[in-house]
Scaffold this active site. Structure first.
Site, short mmCIF file in Angstrom:
data_model
loop_
_atom_site.label_atom_id
_atom_site.label_comp_id
_atom_site.label_asym_id
_atom_site.label_seq_id
_atom_site.Cartn_x
_atom_site.Cartn_y
_atom_site.Cartn_z
N GLY A 101 0.84 -1.21 0.00
CA GLY A 101 0.00 0.00 0.00
C GLY A 101 0.87 1.25 0.00
CE1 TYR A 144 9.62 -17.16 7.35
CE2 TYR A 144 10.02 -19.18 6.14
CZ TYR A 144 10.39 -17.89 6.47
OH TYR A 144 11.53 -17.34 5.91
P1 NAD Z 1 15.77 -12.30 11.23
O1 NAD Z 1 14.80 -12.92 12.17
O2 NAD Z 1 17.19 -12.12 11.66
O3 NAD Z 1 15.25 -10.88 10.73
C1 NAD Z 1 13.89 -10.52 10.65
C2 NAD Z 1 13.75 -9.11 11.17
O4 NAD Z 1 12.37 -8.72 11.06
C3 NAD Z 1 14.14 -8.97 12.65
O5 NAD Z 1 14.96 -7.83 12.81
C4 NAD Z 1 12.80 -8.80 13.35
O6 NAD Z 1 12.89 -8.09 14.56
C5 NAD Z 1 12.00 -8.09 12.29
N1 NAD Z 1 10.54 -8.25 12.46
C6 NAD Z 1 9.87 -9.40 12.72
N2 NAD Z 1 8.55 -9.14 12.82
C7 NAD Z 1 8.41 -7.81 12.61
C8 NAD Z 1 7.29 -6.93 12.59
N3 NAD Z 1 6.04 -7.38 12.81
N4 NAD Z 1 7.50 -5.60 12.36
C9 NAD Z 1 8.76 -5.13 12.14
N5 NAD Z 1 9.85 -5.91 12.16
C10 NAD Z 1 9.67 -7.24 12.38
O7 NAD Z 1 15.71 -13.17 9.88
P2 NAD Z 1 16.59 -13.06 8.56
O8 NAD Z 1 17.29 -14.36 8.39
O9 NAD Z 1 17.37 -11.81 8.54
O10 NAD Z 1 15.45 -13.00 7.45
C11 NAD Z 1 15.10 -11.77 6.79
C12 NAD Z 1 14.04 -12.05 5.74
O11 NAD Z 1 14.55 -12.97 4.77
C13 NAD Z 1 12.76 -12.67 6.31
O12 NAD Z 1 11.65 -12.12 5.65
C14 NAD Z 1 12.89 -14.14 5.96
O13 NAD Z 1 11.65 -14.75 5.80
C15 NAD Z 1 13.67 -14.07 4.65
N6 NAD Z 1 14.43 -15.32 4.43
C16 NAD Z 1 15.55 -15.58 5.14
C17 NAD Z 1 16.22 -16.78 4.95
C18 NAD Z 1 17.48 -17.13 5.70
O14 NAD Z 1 17.97 -18.25 5.53
N7 NAD Z 1 18.04 -16.25 6.47
C19 NAD Z 1 15.71 -17.72 4.03
C20 NAD Z 1 14.54 -17.42 3.35
C21 NAD Z 1 13.91 -16.21 3.54
#
Ligand code: NAD
Ligand code: UDP
Length: 313
Positions: A101, A144
């Site tokens: 949005g 998820y």
């Molecule tokens: P992470 O948990 O370290 O980072 C996620 C961040 O989002 C955190 O800083 C958390 O505090 C923040 N967050 C969570 N809920 C929130 C909300 N409601 N409002 C605002 N902030 C919020 O995970 P990551 O490994 O850094 O992953 C980052 C992104 O990449 C995610 O969307 C994840 O699904 C995607 N991803 C990561 C991987 C991996 O292997 N690391 C694989 C596939 C997808």
């Protein structure tokens, strides 16, 4: 200079991305609610006048004038996303609605961090983007997996209905410095166990496979994807095709840390995918020959150094 919003910017991937975007001369606004993220990951950026930090939950609307949005907010490790599954769904779905949005209103380009989990426990191998997946909609991982699948659908529909400029990337298992030691992901678990000569916890028989990508390779792929023309929206796989069993991963880590750890075998969590490997043909073609540069052992050495330092603090 572009003004770029990174949601989830205080997380593992987000903190690397914020750093890289600042280094490239952009203005970066990092939004996070600190559910799994930490200020420590980005505290060194706070002195930079082009960096701004906002405590905000992405499930609530937010208004800001920006040119680009990287939507990363969402816990990514199974322990964290299963802790409050309803909140995980809200973060993925309402977060996507709010950010799409915003992108619509301010005409920003938006990149959605999707995941290889949209393929579930895949029946085809390696996974190509045209595979629809094999996801249990009522299993423990569904908050998820289905949340991320719905976010992809929202992106596609905001694009079709409102001409929002979207980019979808499907990220495969990524590791590196700044991972949280307690987030339960396999690379951090095994390294910490090995460094402390504790038992290495193999779930199941350890023959399940994953493909591990070093975080700088992911960040490069994200930036290249954001830079593509409006005609390419994805989804595109971003991962390292090198495929390893959990036993191989454990053996590599034991060797690199000179550990005395022994393997212990624990029950396999339900719906744990048996294999996962990205087909990155599309990424190579569309992202200017992008491919991962960091082999597993090199990336593990850097990650082991990071955890070694963290444990000695
Ligand atoms: P992470 O948990 O370290 O980072 C996620 C961040 O989002 C955190 O800083 C958390 O505090 C923040 N967050 C969570 N809920 C929130 C909300 N409601 N409002 C605002 N902030 C919020 O995970 P990551 O490994 O850094 O992953 C980052 C992104 O990449 C995610 O969307 C994840 O699904 C995607 N991803 C990561 C991987 C991996 O292997 N690391 C694989 C596939 C997808
Ligand atoms: N795993 C393991 N021991 C651990 C943590 C995870 O054997 O201490 C396994 C897990 O069952 C899965 C793989 O490692 O098969 C990757 O798990 P992770 O949670 O890192 O990511 P995902 O399952 O989401 O790919």
């Amino acid at each position: 200079m572009k003004r770029i919003l990174v949601t989830g910017g205080a997380g593992f991937v987000g903190s690397h991305l914020c750093e890289r975007l600042l280094n490239e001369g952009n203005e970066v606004v990092c939004m996070d609610n600190y559910f799994t993220g930490k200020k420590q990951k980005i505290v060194h950026l706070l002195d930079n006048p082009y960096f701004e930090l906002i405590r905000h939950d992405v499930t609530m609307p937010y208004y800001i004038e920006v040119d680009q949005i990287y939507n990363l907010a969402c816990p990514a490790s199974p322990i964290h996303y299963q802790y409050n599954p309803i909140k995980t769904i809200k973060t993925s779905v309402m977060g996507a609605v709010n950010m799409l949005g915003l992108a619509k209103r301010v005409r920003a380009k938006i990149l959605q961090a999707s995941t290889s989990e949209v393929y579930g426990d895949p029946n085809i191998h390696p996974q190509t983007e045209d595979y629809w997946g094999h996801v249990n909609p009522i299993g423990v991982r569904s908050c998820y997996d289905e949340g991320k699948r719905c976010a992809e659908s929202l992106c596609i529909n905001y694009h079709a209905q409102n001409n929002v400029r979207i980019k979808i990337i499907r990220i495969f298992n990524t590791y590196g410095p700044k991972m949280e030691p307690n987030d339960g992901r396999v690379v951090s678990n095994f390294i910490i166990q090995a460094l402390q000569n504790q038992d290495i916890t193999i779930f199941g028989d350890g023959t399940q496979t994953r493909s591990f990508q070093y975080v700088t390779d992911l960040v490069e792929g994200m930036i290249r994807m954001m830079a593509t023309g409006d005609d390419f929206i994805g989804p595109v796989n971003i991962g390292n095709p090198g495929e390893f069993t959990m036993l191989e991963l454990a053996q590599n880590i034991i060797e690199l840390t000179n550990s005395k750890s022994k393997l212990v075998f624990l029950p396999l969590p339900s719906d744990d995918p048996t294999q996962r490997q990205p087909d990155i043909t599309l990424a190579k073609e569309k992202l200017g020959g992008w491919e991962p540069k960091v082999p597993l052992r090199d990336g593990l050495i850097k990650t082991i150094e990071y955890f070694d330092q963290l444990l000695s603090e």
